[in-house]
Design a protein around this motif. Structure first.
Motif, PDB file in Angstrom:
ATOM      1  N   GLY A 169       0.801  -1.211   0.000  1.00  0.00           N
ATOM      2  CA  GLY A 169       0.000   0.000   0.000  1.00  0.00           C
ATOM      3  C   GLY A 169       0.839   1.269   0.000  1.00  0.00           C
ATOM      4  N   ALA A 170       2.160   1.141   0.207  1.00  0.00           N
ATOM      5  CA  ALA A 170       3.057   2.299   0.171  1.00  0.00           C
ATOM      6  C   ALA A 170       3.142   2.845  -1.251  1.00  0.00           C
ATOM      7  N   THR A 171       3.242   4.176  -1.375  1.00  0.00           N
ATOM      8  CA  THR A 171       3.275   4.806  -2.688  1.00  0.00           C
ATOM      9  C   THR A 171       4.506   5.695  -2.817  1.00  0.00           C
ATOM     10  N   MET A 172       4.895   5.962  -4.065  1.00  0.00           N
ATOM     11  CA  MET A 172       5.925   6.944  -4.349  1.00  0.00           C
ATOM     12  C   MET A 172       5.518   7.709  -5.612  1.00  0.00           C
ATOM     13  N   ARG A 173       5.935   8.973  -5.683  1.00  0.00           N
ATOM     14  CA  ARG A 173       5.591   9.804  -6.831  1.00  0.00           C
ATOM     15  C   ARG A 173       6.593   9.546  -7.956  1.00  0.00           C
ATOM     16  N   CYS A 174       6.071   9.256  -9.137  1.00  0.00           N
ATOM     17  CA  CYS A 174       6.888   8.915 -10.294  1.00  0.00           C
ATOM     18  C   CYS A 174       6.400   9.726 -11.497  1.00  0.00           C
TER      19      CYS A 174
END
Length: 300
Positions: free
Chosen positions: A91-96
């Motif tokens: 569920g962790a996200t990163m901006r790409c």
């Protein structure tokens, strides 16, 4: 993942996949796999990939809706198309950012390379995580996965049971796929996730149905979306049924709170079908009809 630039120009016979891939049916292509083995019969699957004139390997990840690479010198000049968020199984996200690659090929050791032209991929910040070949690469394709033979075969002979079943399409856009499962008498849906080193069960589901699982006095390491290693409790699944007599017993699985994953894919998604389950079957997949993909599997 490491990519390196070709020292010279090579001309290859290439099979370009399209939404209808009808002509490709006449051409069998065998892509060799590199495997890494880990604890609890887990592991990872890597494929040889060429992006433009840059050669390397990528991890096969059907739990990723799109292909994801880390920002690196070889891809820094790919034209940007827009911003996006990359969400991992935890569920962790990163901006790409989304970028366009002119040509992405799986490099065959038999038959033609398998490629997509003007292929949109996701470029994320630098880090230690693997670059991932996502599910959308396989649109329009029929292929088989045989881990024992270390082969991914496009448009070859079927190796499953001969009884294909429909995938459950998951997510708001239906761009991931799942399999209907039974744990004892309890129904659930499992995300088909070749990128998961070990299968995983949602803590919420496990707490409600403790009798279906046996705790193991150990913890396992797994990778998050950013490549960070996480320690998680290990369980044995007493029985898991994929239907059609495809029953496994005492399969290892880790457990954590699916949280954001459950919210994104649906409340019935309580399981990740990872490498340690996938390796026990020979698989056929058919994505030639985007709205009705199918799977088949034969127990080894």
């Amino acid at each position: 993942m490491k990519f390196f630039r070709s020292a010279a120009f090579f001309l290859f016979a290439v099979l370009f996949m399209s939404a209808s891939a009808t002509a490709a049916e006449r051409s069998r292509s065998v892509i060799p796999l590199t495997l890494t083995e880990d604890q609890y019969a887990g592991g990872r699957i890597y494929l040889p990939v060429r992006i433009s004139n840059v050669m390397g390997t990528m991890r096969l990840d059907t739990g990723a809706s799109s292909t994801r690479v880390r920002l690196a010198p070889w891809n820094k000049d790919l034209p940007a198309l827009g911003q996006s968020l990359s969400t991992g199984a935890s569920g962790a996200t990163m901006r790409c950012e989304d970028v366009e690659a002119q040509n992405v090929e799986l490099v065959a050791d038999q038959g033609n390379n398998v490629a997509r032209a003007k292929y949109q991929i996701t470029r994320c910040p630098p880090g230690d995580a693997d670059d991932l070949l996502g599910l959308d690469f396989f649109k329009g394709a029929r292929f088989s996965l045989d881990i024992d033979r270390r082969e991914l075969v496009f448009f070859g002979d079927a190796i499953g049971s001969g009884r294909p079943k429909p995938f459950r399409r998951l997510g708001p856009e239906g761009n991931l796929v799942g399999v209907d499962l039974r744990f004892g008498n309890m129904a659930a849906v499992g995300l088909f996730d070749t990128g998961a080193e070990v299968s995983a069960v949602d803590q919420q589901f496990l707490r409600k149905h403790k009798a279906l699982f046996a705790p193991v006095n150990a913890k396992a390491q797994a990778s998050g979306v950013g490549g960070k290693r996480m320690s998680m409790q290990v369980y044995k699944i007493k029985s898991i049924d994929l239907g059609g007599g495809r029953i496994l017993r005492d399969l290892y699985a880790i457990s954590y709170d699916f949280g954001g994953l459950r919210a994104a894919l649906g409340r019935n998604v309580s399981f990740l079908i990872g490498y340690n389950l996938i390796r026990k079957f020979d698989w056929d997949f058919d994505f030639r009809t985007p709205t009705a993909p199918t799977w088949d599997a034969k127990l080894k």
